[in-house]
Design an enzyme around this catalytic site. Structure first.
Site, PDB file in Angstrom:
ATOM      1  N   ASP A  28       0.848  -1.196   0.000  1.00 38.32           N
ATOM      2  CA  ASP A  28       0.000   0.000   0.000  1.00 38.32           C
ATOM      3  C   ASP A  28       0.881   1.243   0.000  1.00 38.32           C
ATOM      4  O   ASP A  28       1.661   1.453   0.926  1.00 38.32           O
ATOM      5  CB  ASP A  28      -0.890  -0.042   1.255  1.00 38.32           C
ATOM      6  CG  ASP A  28      -1.712   1.223   1.411  1.00 38.32           C
ATOM      7  OD1 ASP A  28      -1.900   1.942   0.407  1.00 38.32           O
ATOM      8  OD2 ASP A  28      -2.169   1.489   2.544  1.00 38.32           O
ATOM      9  N   ASN A  30      -0.333   4.515  -0.310  1.00 34.53           N
ATOM     10  CA  ASN A  30      -0.948   5.786   0.117  1.00 34.53           C
ATOM     11  C   ASN A  30      -1.644   5.714   1.480  1.00 34.53           C
ATOM     12  O   ASN A  30      -2.401   6.614   1.845  1.00 34.53           O
ATOM     13  CB  ASN A  30      -1.931   6.278  -0.960  1.00 34.53           C
ATOM     14  CG  ASN A  30      -3.070   5.292  -1.177  1.00 34.53           C
ATOM     15  OD1 ASN A  30      -3.115   4.240  -0.520  1.00 34.53           O
ATOM     16  ND2 ASN A  30      -3.988   5.605  -2.071  1.00 34.53           N
ATOM     17  N   ASP A  32      -4.081   3.939   2.687  1.00 36.44           N
ATOM     18  CA  ASP A  32      -5.524   3.693   2.863  1.00 36.44           C
ATOM     19  C   ASP A  32      -5.813   2.253   3.281  1.00 36.44           C
ATOM     20  O   ASP A  32      -6.973   1.851   3.381  1.00 36.44           O
ATOM     21  CB  ASP A  32      -6.313   4.066   1.592  1.00 36.44           C
ATOM     22  CG  ASP A  32      -5.984   3.166   0.410  1.00 36.44           C
ATOM     23  OD1 ASP A  32      -5.105   2.285   0.553  1.00 36.44           O
ATOM     24  OD2 ASP A  32      -6.613   3.326  -0.659  1.00 36.44           O
ATOM     25  N   ASP A  36      -1.857  -1.166  -3.803  1.00 33.09           N
ATOM     26  CA  ASP A  36      -2.155  -0.433  -5.045  1.00 33.09           C
ATOM     27  C   ASP A  36      -1.009  -0.566  -6.043  1.00 33.09           C
ATOM     28  O   ASP A  36       0.034  -1.154  -5.743  1.00 33.09           O
ATOM     29  CB  ASP A  36      -2.447   1.043  -4.722  1.00 33.09           C
ATOM     30  CG  ASP A  36      -1.418   1.618  -3.765  1.00 33.09           C
ATOM     31  OD1 ASP A  36      -0.221   1.393  -4.006  1.00 33.09           O
ATOM     32  OD2 ASP A  36      -1.809   2.263  -2.764  1.00 33.09           O
ATOM     33  N   ASP A 105      -5.557 -10.146 -15.496  1.00 36.13           N
ATOM     34  CA  ASP A 105      -6.575 -11.139 -15.203  1.00 36.13           C
ATOM     35  C   ASP A 105      -7.840 -10.759 -15.973  1.00 36.13           C
ATOM     36  O   ASP A 105      -8.401  -9.682 -15.748  1.00 36.13           O
ATOM     37  CB  ASP A 105      -6.851 -11.117 -13.687  1.00 36.13           C
ATOM     38  CG  ASP A 105      -7.317 -12.452 -13.160  1.00 36.13           C
ATOM     39  OD1 ASP A 105      -8.097 -13.110 -13.851  1.00 36.13           O
ATOM     40  OD2 ASP A 105      -6.896 -12.819 -12.044  1.00 36.13           O
ATOM     41  N   ASP A 206     -10.042 -16.005 -16.128  1.00 38.24           N
ATOM     42  CA  ASP A 206     -10.840 -16.459 -14.997  1.00 38.24           C
ATOM     43  C   ASP A 206     -11.901 -17.473 -15.454  1.00 38.24           C
ATOM     44  O   ASP A 206     -12.570 -17.258 -16.474  1.00 38.24           O
ATOM     45  CB  ASP A 206     -11.536 -15.220 -14.400  1.00 38.24           C
ATOM     46  CG  ASP A 206     -12.196 -15.495 -13.073  1.00 38.24           C
ATOM     47  OD1 ASP A 206     -11.477 -15.861 -12.129  1.00 38.24           O
ATOM     48  OD2 ASP A 206     -13.440 -15.359 -12.985  1.00 38.24           O
ATOM     49  N   GLU A 248      -8.078 -20.586 -16.316  1.00 38.03           N
ATOM     50  CA  GLU A 248      -8.475 -21.294 -15.095  1.00 38.03           C
ATOM     51  C   GLU A 248      -9.548 -22.305 -15.480  1.00 38.03           C
ATOM     52  O   GLU A 248     -10.610 -21.921 -15.965  1.00 38.03           O
ATOM     53  CB  GLU A 248      -9.030 -20.294 -14.067  1.00 38.03           C
ATOM     54  CG  GLU A 248      -9.369 -20.955 -12.751  1.00 38.03           C
ATOM     55  CD  GLU A 248     -10.211 -20.071 -11.822  1.00 38.03           C
ATOM     56  OE1 GLU A 248     -10.156 -20.263 -10.609  1.00 38.03           O
ATOM     57  OE2 GLU A 248     -10.937 -19.193 -12.332  1.00 38.03           O
ATOM     58  N   HIS A 322      -4.763 -17.011  -4.889  1.00 38.81           N
ATOM     59  CA  HIS A 322      -5.563 -16.185  -3.975  1.00 38.81           C
ATOM     60  C   HIS A 322      -6.841 -16.870  -3.513  1.00 38.81           C
ATOM     61  O   HIS A 322      -7.578 -16.308  -2.706  1.00 38.81           O
ATOM     62  CB  HIS A 322      -5.906 -14.874  -4.687  1.00 38.81           C
ATOM     63  CG  HIS A 322      -6.765 -15.114  -5.896  1.00 38.81           C
ATOM     64  ND1 HIS A 322      -6.282 -15.746  -7.017  1.00 38.81           N
ATOM     65  CD2 HIS A 322      -8.071 -14.868  -6.140  1.00 38.81           C
ATOM     66  CE1 HIS A 322      -7.261 -15.854  -7.906  1.00 38.81           C
ATOM     67  NE2 HIS A 322      -8.352 -15.321  -7.391  1.00 38.81           N
ATOM     68  N   ASP A 323      -7.135 -18.054  -4.054  1.00 41.36           N
ATOM     69  CA  ASP A 323      -8.331 -18.793  -3.637  1.00 41.36           C
ATOM     70  C   ASP A 323      -7.994 -19.983  -2.737  1.00 41.36           C
ATOM     71  O   ASP A 323      -8.902 -20.663  -2.253  1.00 41.36           O
ATOM     72  CB  ASP A 323      -9.064 -19.354  -4.875  1.00 41.36           C
ATOM     73  CG  ASP A 323      -9.644 -18.273  -5.766  1.00 41.36           C
ATOM     74  OD1 ASP A 323     -10.023 -17.203  -5.240  1.00 41.36           O
ATOM     75  OD2 ASP A 323      -9.725 -18.495  -6.994  1.00 41.36           O
TER      76      ASP A 323
HETATM   77  C1  NOJ Z   1     -12.084 -17.558  -9.855  1.00 49.79           C
HETATM   78  C2  NOJ Z   1     -11.305 -16.526  -9.118  1.00 49.79           C
HETATM   79  O1  NOJ Z   1     -10.004 -16.995  -8.926  1.00 49.79           O
HETATM   80  C3  NOJ Z   1     -12.045 -16.256  -7.833  1.00 49.79           C
HETATM   81  O2  NOJ Z   1     -11.311 -15.473  -6.937  1.00 49.79           O
HETATM   82  C4  NOJ Z   1     -13.353 -15.622  -8.182  1.00 49.79           C
HETATM   83  O3  NOJ Z   1     -14.130 -15.467  -7.032  1.00 49.79           O
HETATM   84  C5  NOJ Z   1     -14.143 -16.474  -9.183  1.00 49.79           C
HETATM   85  N1  NOJ Z   1     -13.336 -16.987 -10.237  1.00 49.79           N
HETATM   86  C6  NOJ Z   1     -15.257 -15.669  -9.809  1.00 49.79           C
HETATM   87  O4  NOJ Z   1     -14.720 -14.726 -10.690  1.00 49.79           O
END
Ligand code: NOJ
Length: 546
Positions: A28, A30, A32, A36, A105, A206, A248, A322-323
């Site tokens: 980050d 700035n 907040d 970013d 992405d 995605d 994905e 990130h999932d």
């Molecule tokens: C897969 C992404 O990696 C995930 O973070 C997202 O919630 C879903 N697709 C819906 O876009």
């Protein structure tokens, strides 16, 4: 079948290592509390030091952030939370100076309900935008069918003014786009070409296997027209530049992956497949229904993907994104053997054939968190909590699942130093920092040759040094061993040998190969005993002497 492996063997992305940034949690600039683009720019030296070739940037386009940017309301603008279009252009330019490409992405299965297209679409059935989305009438006053959305509830949402339902595979604020409409497809191609003209190095797509849905037949992924759409998309956009593209694809099998990543370049460079990463759940149930990792199955899955795609497609290699929960907490040991097990997992993965992905913080051995429900921010986690309690699960049971699998495990701020908030922000972070930042942070690892960071750095460089990492074919060793993951990669006279103890006990093994005749490239213990034992989580990577 003709071996097409040579067709794109010179592609830059075959030697590349890609680093994923989840912008809101990276740096980050700035104060907040949200990461970013300018924050990322300040960390390019760090990334160059690690040696990565490209950054996959999770979505930064304009979005109401219902699903942290995976709900885009303007594909050709940057969300003010992350900066401006000028910041994005600067990032592309500055990254290039560090020999790093930027991979965007692309969220093409759905948009935000706040996108102009959807705003128009829901005004009337007559507007051309109406058909950009998937609409159905109700059946006897009820939903068109019983399909469910990934984040809970029905996949259908009623719009009273139109007396119709729209289809959404994710949240109600993520209406599915209708790929059957050629005008919509053209708008998407124009947008992608615009980003290509800005100099991006590629795209991550995605949930790309869900674009050809056919809800009347309850088909979500791998719809009949999927590969037709992908070939058109690739022809109209990606093939015009030297890009990397990764889709994905939760529903990918090795057969489908050969289509997606066919070396003739007609679709994508590669896909993320999830067979290995879904193994620790009760079969046929959800990820929240926890089960121990079936290690022998994990070996079989890797063996199958490595051997079947060789020369016929291309693998992506990952433990994290990130999932997903942090791999060291998931299949390693985030207590006593955190460093050893994080390195073992790295060595195991980075010796394989394919393009490795490192998710921010993985290179430091960052771990999962165990927060109370009030500290979670992820829409999936929060919906799950409500839904499971309503279904009668106990709070303890639900929290156990959340601690193990919540997406927020991966999303806690990047741990840069032991300063307040791990040096991520001078403000209040949007998601609490993992309290272990005082011990696990980049500043403490950069100069330490025994750190997890140094191990990743060495692995990234080895891939560039030895062509066998890219070309060698895979052979599983010690197939029946219930603790050890071992394999070779061979290309002519060159042979890589990887030995990994996946567990916390010392185990013995016997191999035909004479390890003393090989050169040790990397390991996770200081003194190496060449005889047939491996200490807890011990990993070694050898190369044949020339
Ligand atoms: C897969 C992404 O990696 C995930 O973070 C997202 O919630 C879903 N697709 C819906 O876009």
């Amino acid at each position: 079948m003709k071996d097409l492996s040579q067709a794109n063997s010179d592609k830059w992305w075959k030697q590349a290592v890609i680093y994923q940034i989840y912008p809101r949690s990276f740096a980050d600039s700035n104060g907040d509390g949200i990461g970013d683009l300018q924050g990322i720019i300040t960390k390019l030296d760090y990334l160059e030091e690690l040696g990565i070739d490209a950054i996959w940037l999770s979505p930064v386009c304009r979005s109401p952030q219902d699903d942290n940017g995976y709900d885009i309301s303007d594909y050709q603008d940057i969300d003010p939370m992350f900066g401006t279009l000028a910041d994005m252009e600067e990032l592309i330019r500055e990254a290039k100076k560090h020999h790093i490409r930027i991979i965007m992405d692309l969220v093409l299965n759905h948009s935000s309900d706040e996108h102009y297209w959807f705003q128009e679409a829901k005004k009337s059935k007559e507007t051309p935008y109406h058909d950009y989305y998937v609409w159905r009438d109700g059946v006897e006053g009820e939903y068109p069918n019983d399909m469910r959305a990934a984040f809970g509830g029905s996949a259908w949402e009623w719009v009273p003014s139109l007396q119709q339902y729209y289809f959404h595979q994710f949240s109600v604020k993520q209406p599915d786009l209708n790929w059957e409409n050629p005008k919509l497809r053209q708008e998407i191609y124009d947008m992608i070409n615009w980003w290509i003209s800005k100099g991006v190095g590629g795209f991550r797509l995605d949930v790309i296997d869900q674009i050809a849905k056919e809800p009347d037949k309850k088909i979500t992924n791998n719809g009949p027209r999927l590969h037709e759409y992908l070939r058109e998309l690739s022809r109209e956009t990606f093939q015009k530049a030297d890009l990397v593209t990764v889709g994905e694809a939760w529903g990918a099998t090795t057969e489908l992956a050969k289509l997606y990543s066919c070396p003739d370049n007609s679709e994508l460079s590669m896909v993320f497949q999830f067979e290995h990463i879904c193994l620790d759940q009760i079969e046929g149930k959800e990820k929240w229904d926890l089960a121990p990792l079936p290690f022998m199955k994990l070996k079989e899955v890797f063996w199958r993907w490595q051997t079947q795609l060789h020369g016929k497609g291309w693998n992506s290699l990952f433990w994290n994104n990130h999932d997903l929960p942090r791999i060291v907490s998931r299949w390693g040991n985030d207590g006593r053997y955190r460093v050893e097990s994080a390195k073992m997992l790295a060595i195991l993965l980075h010796g394989l054939q394919g393009t490795p992905y490192i998710y921010q913080g993985e290179e430091l051995g960052m771990t999962n968190v165990q927060y109370g429900i009030e500290d979670y921010r992820d829409i999936e986690t929060l919906n799950l909590y409500k839904e499971r309690l309503e279904k009668g699960f106990s709070k303890d049971e639900v929290m156990r699942s959340i601690h193990a699998k919540s997406r927020d495990n991966a999303r806690t701020p990047m741990q840069w130093s032991d300063a307040e908030n791990a040096g991520f922000t001078t403000g209040t972070p949007w998601l609490k920092v993992n309290p272990n930042y005082t011990e696990i942070h980049a500043a403490g690892q950069l100069q330490d040759e025994n750190s997890v960071f140094s191990c990743y750095k060495r692995l990234v460089h080895l891939r560039k040094e030895y062509p066998v990492f890219v070309d060698g074919d895979f052979c599983m060793l010690l197939k029946e061993d219930e603790n050890i993951f071992a394999y070779t990669r061979t290309n002519g006279d060159s042979r890589l040998l990887v030995l990994c103890n996946f567990y916390d006990t010392t185990v013995s093994f016997s191999l035909e190969e004479d390890l003393t005749a090989m050169e040790l490239l990397i390991s996770n213990y200081k003194e190496i005993d060449q005889t047939g034992t491996l200490r807890p989580y011990e990993a070694r990577m050898y190369i044949s002497k020339m």
